[in-house]
Write an enzyme that holds these catalytic residues in place. Structure first.
Site, PDB file in Angstrom:
ATOM      1  CG  ASN A  22      -0.259   0.193   2.512  1.00 22.06           C
ATOM      2  OD1 ASN A  22       0.465   1.186   2.702  1.00 22.06           O
ATOM      3  ND2 ASN A  22      -0.409  -0.756   3.426  1.00 22.06           N
ATOM      4  NE  ARG A 139      -4.251  -4.202  -0.098  1.00 27.19           N
ATOM      5  CZ  ARG A 139      -3.633  -4.255   1.075  1.00 27.19           C
ATOM      6  NH1 ARG A 139      -4.132  -4.973   2.065  1.00 27.19           N
ATOM      7  NH2 ARG A 139      -2.513  -3.592   1.281  1.00 27.19           N
ATOM      8  CG  HIS A 168      -7.950  -2.309   4.277  1.00 36.21           C
ATOM      9  ND1 HIS A 168      -6.758  -2.664   4.857  1.00 36.21           N
ATOM     10  CD2 HIS A 168      -8.310  -3.386   3.518  1.00 36.21           C
ATOM     11  CE1 HIS A 168      -6.403  -3.876   4.485  1.00 36.21           C
ATOM     12  NE2 HIS A 168      -7.329  -4.339   3.671  1.00 36.21           N
ATOM     13  CB  ALA A 258       2.664  -1.175   8.172  1.00 36.43           C
ATOM     14  CB  CYS A 264      -5.298  -1.470  11.142  1.00 36.96           C
ATOM     15  SG  CYS A 264      -5.739  -0.230   9.963  1.00 36.96           S
ATOM     16  CG  ASP A 602     -29.338  40.118 -36.149  1.00 33.78           C
ATOM     17  OD1 ASP A 602     -28.154  39.926 -36.450  1.00 33.78           O
ATOM     18  OD2 ASP A 602     -29.734  40.537 -35.036  1.00 33.78           O
ATOM     19  CG  LEU A 636     -26.565  25.565 -32.171  1.00 36.92           C
ATOM     20  CD1 LEU A 636     -26.927  25.183 -30.747  1.00 36.92           C
ATOM     21  CD2 LEU A 636     -27.233  26.870 -32.572  1.00 36.92           C
TER      22      LEU A 636
HETATM   23  N1  LIG Z   1     -26.912  37.692 -37.148  1.00 37.02           N
HETATM   24  C1  LIG Z   1     -27.441  36.511 -36.827  1.00 37.02           C
HETATM   25  O1  LIG Z   1     -28.595  36.190 -37.123  1.00 37.02           O
HETATM   26  C2  LIG Z   1     -26.556  35.537 -36.141  1.00 37.02           C
HETATM   27  C3  LIG Z   1     -25.239  35.843 -35.876  1.00 37.02           C
HETATM   28  C4  LIG Z   1     -24.440  34.867 -35.281  1.00 37.02           C
HETATM   29  C5  LIG Z   1     -24.980  33.623 -34.956  1.00 37.02           C
HETATM   30  N2  LIG Z   1     -26.295  33.407 -35.216  1.00 37.02           N
HETATM   31  C6  LIG Z   1     -26.851  32.090 -34.944  1.00 37.02           C
HETATM   32  O2  LIG Z   1     -26.369  31.574 -33.705  1.00 37.02           O
HETATM   33  C7  LIG Z   1     -26.227  30.145 -33.802  1.00 37.02           C
HETATM   34  C8  LIG Z   1     -24.830  29.721 -33.356  1.00 37.02           C
HETATM   35  O3  LIG Z   1     -23.916  30.319 -34.285  1.00 37.02           O
HETATM   36  P1  LIG Z   1     -22.559  29.538 -34.597  1.00 37.02           P
HETATM   37  O4  LIG Z   1     -22.848  28.147 -35.043  1.00 37.02           O
HETATM   38  O5  LIG Z   1     -21.723  30.372 -35.466  1.00 37.02           O
HETATM   39  O6  LIG Z   1     -21.867  29.542 -33.163  1.00 37.02           O
HETATM   40  P2  LIG Z   1     -21.135  28.371 -32.350  1.00 37.02           P
HETATM   41  O7  LIG Z   1     -20.505  29.043 -31.202  1.00 37.02           O
HETATM   42  O8  LIG Z   1     -22.026  27.225 -32.110  1.00 37.02           O
HETATM   43  O9  LIG Z   1     -19.974  27.829 -33.326  1.00 37.02           O
HETATM   44  C9  LIG Z   1     -18.968  28.679 -33.805  1.00 37.02           C
HETATM   45  C10 LIG Z   1     -17.726  27.840 -33.914  1.00 37.02           C
HETATM   46  O10 LIG Z   1     -16.772  28.481 -34.747  1.00 37.02           O
HETATM   47  C11 LIG Z   1     -15.493  28.210 -34.247  1.00 37.02           C
HETATM   48  N3  LIG Z   1     -14.554  29.162 -34.861  1.00 37.02           N
HETATM   49  C12 LIG Z   1     -14.397  30.469 -34.581  1.00 37.02           C
HETATM   50  N4  LIG Z   1     -13.480  31.020 -35.409  1.00 37.02           N
HETATM   51  C13 LIG Z   1     -13.047  30.022 -36.227  1.00 37.02           C
HETATM   52  C14 LIG Z   1     -12.143  29.934 -37.302  1.00 37.02           C
HETATM   53  N5  LIG Z   1     -11.455  31.004 -37.717  1.00 37.02           N
HETATM   54  N6  LIG Z   1     -11.970  28.743 -37.917  1.00 37.02           N
HETATM   55  C15 LIG Z   1     -12.645  27.641 -37.499  1.00 37.02           C
HETATM   56  N7  LIG Z   1     -13.542  27.662 -36.501  1.00 37.02           N
HETATM   57  C16 LIG Z   1     -13.741  28.845 -35.870  1.00 37.02           C
HETATM   58  C17 LIG Z   1     -15.664  28.337 -32.752  1.00 37.02           C
HETATM   59  O11 LIG Z   1     -14.616  27.662 -32.075  1.00 37.02           O
HETATM   60  C18 LIG Z   1     -17.026  27.678 -32.559  1.00 37.02           C
HETATM   61  O12 LIG Z   1     -16.881  26.306 -32.254  1.00 37.02           O
HETATM   62  C19 LIG Z   1     -26.495  29.781 -35.263  1.00 37.02           C
HETATM   63  O13 LIG Z   1     -27.800  29.276 -35.405  1.00 37.02           O
HETATM   64  C20 LIG Z   1     -26.363  31.104 -35.991  1.00 37.02           C
HETATM   65  O14 LIG Z   1     -27.163  31.150 -37.142  1.00 37.02           O
HETATM   66  C21 LIG Z   1     -27.095  34.309 -35.787  1.00 37.02           C
HETATM   67  N1  LIG Z   2      -7.627  -2.800   8.419  1.00 33.96           N
HETATM   68  C1  LIG Z   2      -6.564  -2.247   7.921  1.00 33.96           C
HETATM   69  N2  LIG Z   2      -6.602  -1.101   7.324  1.00 33.96           N
HETATM   70  N3  LIG Z   2      -5.349  -2.906   8.013  1.00 33.96           N
HETATM   71  C2  LIG Z   2      -4.082  -2.307   7.670  1.00 33.96           C
HETATM   72  C3  LIG Z   2      -3.235  -3.328   6.994  1.00 33.96           C
HETATM   73  C4  LIG Z   2      -1.819  -2.870   6.730  1.00 33.96           C
HETATM   74  C5  LIG Z   2      -1.046  -3.832   5.892  1.00 33.96           C
HETATM   75  N4  LIG Z   2       0.325  -3.373   5.702  1.00 33.96           N
HETATM   76  C6  LIG Z   2      -1.720  -4.038   4.544  1.00 33.96           C
HETATM   77  O1  LIG Z   2      -1.414  -3.305   3.625  1.00 33.96           O
HETATM   78  O2  LIG Z   2      -2.567  -4.926   4.352  1.00 33.96           O
END
Ligand SMILES: NC(=O)c1ccc[n+]([C@@H]2O[C@H](COP(=O)([O-])OP(=O)(O)OC[C@H]3O[C@@H](n4cnc5c(N)ncnc54)[C@H](O)[C@@H]3O)[C@@H](O)[C@H]2O)c1
Ligand SMILES: NC(=[NH2+])NCCC[C@H](N)C(=O)O
Length: 703
Positions: A22, A139, A168, A258, A264, A602, A636
Site C-alpha cells: 500500500n 483489496r 481499506h 505500514a 487496523c 436577426d 451548435l
Molecule cells: N446575425 C445573426 O442572425 C446571427 C449571428 C451569429 C450567430 N447566429 C446564430 O447563432 C447560432 C450559433 O452560431 P454559430 O454556429 O456560429 O456559433 P457556435 O458558437 O455554435 O460555433 C462557432 C464555432 O466556430 C469556431 N470558430 C471560430 N473562429 C473560427 C475559425 N477562424 N476557424 C474555425 N472555426 C472557428 C468556434 O470555435 C465555434 O466552435 C447559429 O444558429 C447562428 O445562425 C445568428
Molecule cells: N484494516 C486495515 N486497514 N489494516 C491495515 C493493513 C496494513 C497492511 N500493511 C496491509 O497493507 O494490508
C-alpha cells in the site's frame, strides 16, 4: 449490563515493514522502530483493555502484518468469515486466523480462493447493528458481498473506494455508537457518498478533513462512548466531544508506516446479532460475451475500465484469443454492480461496445406502454448511434432510423423496431425498457485502419495537429471525390465563420462542382453569405480589404430586409438580387438547404425555420442516406447533426477550438476525424486538392 466487548489483537513480535502493498509502506521498508512499535502497541492494548476484553492470537514469524487483526476476518454472532488476502504477502496469515476462529467456537466460512475479502478492514457494522458497510475497489471484491450477506444473514451496503491511500474501508470510515459516522468522503465514489448520505442523517455525519484523514483519524476503535485513535487535530477532537464521545489519543506512528493505525490493530469478535435484520444486498451480477478485436482494438480494456469506473467489478471467466491478425477474439466476463441502476448503466455502455448476454441468457426485450404522448416509461433504453438489434418474439430485429438520444419503439405484431424521439411517442407505443435483449453491431476497426496504414482509408486521427492538416485534407478530398463519383451524398453543416474567414468562395465552388448535396446551417451563414454577395462585407467588414466599412454594422439587416422583400432566398436569386455566393449556388444547383433558427438570430431570413422541431425534422430529412458530413465551424449545428446521425457516416469536424473538435469527433476513429485549423484555410486547401485530383497534371501553355 451489556456483554463486554471482546477484541482480538496480535502482539507485534514479528511486526516490520518488509514489503510494499500500500502507498504508506513505500520508502518505509525496515524503517519501523522495533522498540517504539512495541511501546505504541502496548499503550493501545492497555487503553483498550481498560474498556473491553482483549483476546490474543499468537504472532507468527514471517507474517509481519498479522498484527493487523482487523484483517483476520469478519465476525457476527457465532459466525466468522476468514479473510482471503488480495496480496500474496499476507495470504500466509489465513490459516492462523482460521485456526483461531475455529478454536474459539466460531462457525468458519471461507470464500473461494480467488475472491479477495480482507475482513473487518473492509467491512464495518453500523453501530446500531442495522446493516454492514462493505468496501471494495482495492483489496476486497464486490462479488464477496453477496456471500457475506448470506452467511451472516445481514444487509450489506457496498461502498467503492477510489483513493489508494485509503485502500481499506476502515482507513476512511468509522461507524460510531449512536449511529454517528466519522468518515472522509473523498475516499469514495459519488454513488457511495449518496448511499452514505441516504442512510446516515446529516447531523450524525462527522466529516474528516484531509489533514486528519491522512493521520488515519477514521481508523479509530470505538468502545461505547470512547474513541481510541491516533493523534488528531484539536478541532476534530472538539467535534467528537461535542456529540458526547471521550477521545483517547495514542501515538501509532510506527504502524502508520505500514498503512495501519488503531482500528487496523483490532477485531471485534462479539458483534451483536439483531434478530430482525436479515440477508440482503443490492449487488447484481451478469455474464456477458464480448467478441471482436478485443485486444488490438482495445475493446477489452475499454470494457473492463468502464465497468470499474462506473463502480462495478469484473471477472474474466474465459478468453479465446484470435491467433491471426484478422481473426477476432471472444471473452466471457462476469460483471457485478452495487445495485440495479449501476448495473443498467454498465450494461448500457457494454452493449454500446458490442457486448451481448450469453446465448443461454438471451431473452426478449422488456417493453412498457406509453401512457402519455411524448413521455417514455421511466426505465426506457436510450438509443445510441450504433446499429442496434432487439430481441422480439425470440428473433433479432434491426432497429430502424438509428440515432442517439431516442427511445426504441417495437411493434411485436409486425416485428419492427425503430428509434423515436420522445416528443414523437404516442400513447400505446411499446417502448423498450431496461437492457435485456439488445445488441449493437460495432464496425470493427482493423489494425491497419487504426494505424492509418490503409491507402486512402478514412484516417481517424482524433484531433489533428497543424502539421497533419494538409495530409488529412488530401485524404478528405479523395474521399469526397469518391463519394461524388460513386453517386454518394455529402452534407455540409456550416457556421457564419466560414464567411467571415473568406471561405464563401470555396464552399460555393464545392457546391457548384457537385461535392455538396445538402447544406445545414443557421440564419447567420445565409445572412452573411448574402451580405458578402450583395455588399462585399461580412459583419460589416470589407472582405477584400479586411477593414470595417462605414455603416457596415447595418449591412446584414439591409440584406435581411431585402430578401424578406423578395419573399425568400430562391426568389431573391431569381430576381437577380443575389448573384453569387453559397446560397446562390445552392439555389442554382438545386442543392437543398435547411436554416435552423436560434435565439441569436436577426430578422430572421424568411427561409430560417424558427420552429425548432420542424428544423430538426428538416435536418434529419436532409441527412438521410448521407455518406459523409463536413462540420465547419459551428458547434451548435454540428452537435445537433451529430445527435441525429447514425454510426457509419464519415464525419469531418473542422474548428479552431480543439475542445470543440474533440467533442464532435468522438465517435471512433473509423468514422470521424477532427481538424483544428482556420475554416477558411481548410476550405481553400480542400478546393486546391480537389482541383489537383481533377487536373492532376498542370496545364502547360502550348503557345
Ligand atoms: N446575425 C445573426 O442572425 C446571427 C449571428 C451569429 C450567430 N447566429 C446564430 O447563432 C447560432 C450559433 O452560431 P454559430 O454556429 O456560429 O456559433 P457556435 O458558437 O455554435 O460555433 C462557432 C464555432 O466556430 C469556431 N470558430 C471560430 N473562429 C473560427 C475559425 N477562424 N476557424 C474555425 N472555426 C472557428 C468556434 O470555435 C465555434 O466552435 C447559429 O444558429 C447562428 O445562425 C445568428
Ligand atoms: N484494516 C486495515 N486497514 N489494516 C491495515 C493493513 C496494513 C497492511 N500493511 C496491509 O497493507 O494490508
Amino acid at each position: 449490563m451489556t456483554d463486554s466487548i471482546r477484541i482480538l489483537m496480535c502482539a507485534p513480535d514479528h511486526y516490520d515493514v518488509d514489503y510494499v502493498i500500500n502507498p504508506w509502506m513505500e520508502g518505509n521498508i525496515h524503517k519501523s522502530a522495533r522498540d517504539r512499535s512495541v511501546e505504541q502497541w502496548n499503550q493501545l492494548y492497555h487503553a483498550i483493555k481498560e474498556r473491553a476484553i482483549v483476546e490474543l492470537v499468537e504472532p507468527q514469524k514471517g507474517w509481519p502484518d498479522m498484527v493487523f487483526t482487523a484483517n483476520a476476518g469478519l465476525v457476527l454472532g457465532d459466525n466468522a468469515i476468514v479473510s482471503r488476502f488480495y496480496h500474496k504477502e499476507r495470504q500466509g496469515e489465513e490459516p492462523y486466523f482460521k485456526e483461531w476462529f475455529a478454536n474459539n467456537g466460531f462457525n468458519v466460512f471461507e470464500l473461494p480462493k480467488d475472491l479477495p475479502f480482507e475482513g473487518a478492514g473492509d467491512a464495518l457494522f453500523d453501530r446500531e447493528g442495522r446493516w454492514l458497510w462493505a468496501g471494495y475497489g482495492f483489496r476486497s471484491e464486490l462479488d464477496s458481498h453477496p456471500y457475506i450477506a448470506q452467511w451472516l444473514d445481514t444487509e450489506v451496503l457496498s461502498l467503492r473506494l477510489i483513493d489508494e491511500r485509503f485502500y481499506h474501508l476502515d482507513t476512511c470510515f468509522c461507524p460510531l455508537t449512536g449511529g454517528y459516522l466519522l468518515y472522509y468522503p473523498p475516499a469514495f465514489d459519488a454513488y457511495s457518498n449518496r448511499l452514505i448520505e441516504l442512510r446516515i442523517p446529516e447531523e450524525k455525519r462527522i466529516i474528516v478533513e484531509e489533514p486528519d484523514a491522512v493521520k488515519f483519524a477514521c481508523n479509530a476503535v470505538n468502545i461505547n462512548h470512547t474513541i481510541i485513535m491516533n493523534q488528531i487535530s484539536e478541532s476534530l477532537k472538539q467535534r467528537l466531544n461535542d456529540v458526547g464521545f471521550e477521545v483517547v489519543q495514542t501515538p501509532l506512528s510506527e504502524f502508520l508506516k505500514a498503512g495501519g493505525a488503531a482500528k487496523c490493530l483490532t477485531l471485534r469478535v462479539n458483534e451483536p446479532v439483531l434478530e430482525d435484520v436479515h440477508a440482503s444486498t443490492p449487488v447484481e451480477s451478469r455474464t456477458v460475451q464480448l467478441t471482436g478485436h478485443l485486444l488490438d482494438a482495445g475493446i477489452m480494456n475499454k470494457a473492463l475500465d468502464m465497468v470499474v469506473e462506473n463502480g462495478g467489478s469484473f471477472k474474466v471467466l474465459n478468453f479465446e484469443l484470435g491467433l491471426e491478425r484478422q481473426s477476432t477474439s471472444a471473452a466471457q466476463v462476469r460483471v457485478s454492480a452495487p445495485d440495479h441502476n449501476v448495473m443498467e448503466e454498465i450494461m448500457t455502455q457494454l452493449i454500446d461496445l458490442g457486448a451481448v448476454a450469453l446465448p443461454q441468457e438471451v431473452c426478449d426485450i422488456n417493453t412498457e406502454t406509453v401512457a402519455k404522448a411524448g413521455v417514455a416509461p421511466d426505465d426506457f433504453y436510450v438509443s445510441t448511434i450504433y446499429p442496434t438489434e432487439v430481441r422480439v418474439n425470440c428473433e433479432w430485429v434491426k432497429v430502424q432510423n438509428q440515432r442517439m438520444d431516442a427511445a426504441i419503439v417495437v411493434d411485436p405484431q409486425n416485428m419492427t423496431a425503430e428509434c423515436r424521439l420522445l416528443r414523437d411517442l404516442q400513447k400505446g407505443d411499446h417502448v423498450m425498457v431496461g437492457v435485456d435483449g439488445i445488441r449493437t453491431v460495432r464496425q470493427a476497426e482493423d489494425r491497419d485502419q487504426r494505424n492509418g496504414k490503409k491507402e486512402f482509408t478514412f484516417m481517424g486521427s482524433g484531433v489533428s495537429s497543424e502539421r497533419r492538416v494538409e495530409l488529412l485534407v488530401e485524404q478528405i478530398a479523395w474521399e469526397m471525390r469518391q463519394v461524388r463519383d460513386q453517386g454518394g451524398k455529402v452534407v455540409v453543416t456550416a457556421g457564419p465563420v466560414v464567411i467571415h474567414t473568406g471561405g464563401a468562395q470555396h464552399l460555393a465552388k464545392l457546391i457548384r462542382e457537385g461535392y455538396v448535396h445538402a447544406l445545414l446551417g443557421g440564419n447567420a451563414i445565409a445572412v452573411h453569405d448574402i451580405e458578402q454577395a450583395m455588399m462585399g462585407t461580412s459583419l460589416g467588414v470589407d472582405m477584400q480589404r479586411g477593414i470595417p466599412v462605414s455603416g457596415g454594422h447595418r449591412h446584414h439587416l439591409k440584406v435581411i430586409n431585402a430578401v424578406r422583400g423578395c419573399g425568400n432566398i430562391a426568389q431573391a436569386v431569381e430576381q437577380g438580387l443575389i448573384t453569387k455566393g453559397v446560397m446562390y449556388e445552392c439555389v442554382k444547383n438545386n442543392v437543398p438547404f435547411a436554416l435552423a433558427g436560434s435565439i441569436r438570430d436577426d430578422g430572421p431570413l424568411p427561409d430560417t425555420e424558427m420552429d425548432l422541431i420542424k428544423a430538426q425534422s428538416r435536418y434529419a430529412e436532409l441527412i438521410q442516406g448521407t455518406d459523409m458530413i463536413l462540420m465547419l465551424s459551428t458547434m451548435l449545428h454540428s452537435i445537433g447533426v451529430g445527435n441525429m446521425t447514425p454510426a457509419g457516416v464519415k464525419m469531418v469536424c473542422v474548428d479552431i477550438n480543439p475542445a470543440v473538435v474533440t467533442k464532435l469527433s468522438d465517435r471512433g476513429s473509423v468514422e470521424s476525424v477532427g481538424i483544428v485549423t482556420d475554416v477558411g484555410l481548410f476550405l481553400s486547401l480542400l478546393v486546391q486538392q480537389l482541383d489537383k485530383l481533377t487536373h492532376p497534371y498542370p496545364v502547360v501553355s502550348t503557345v
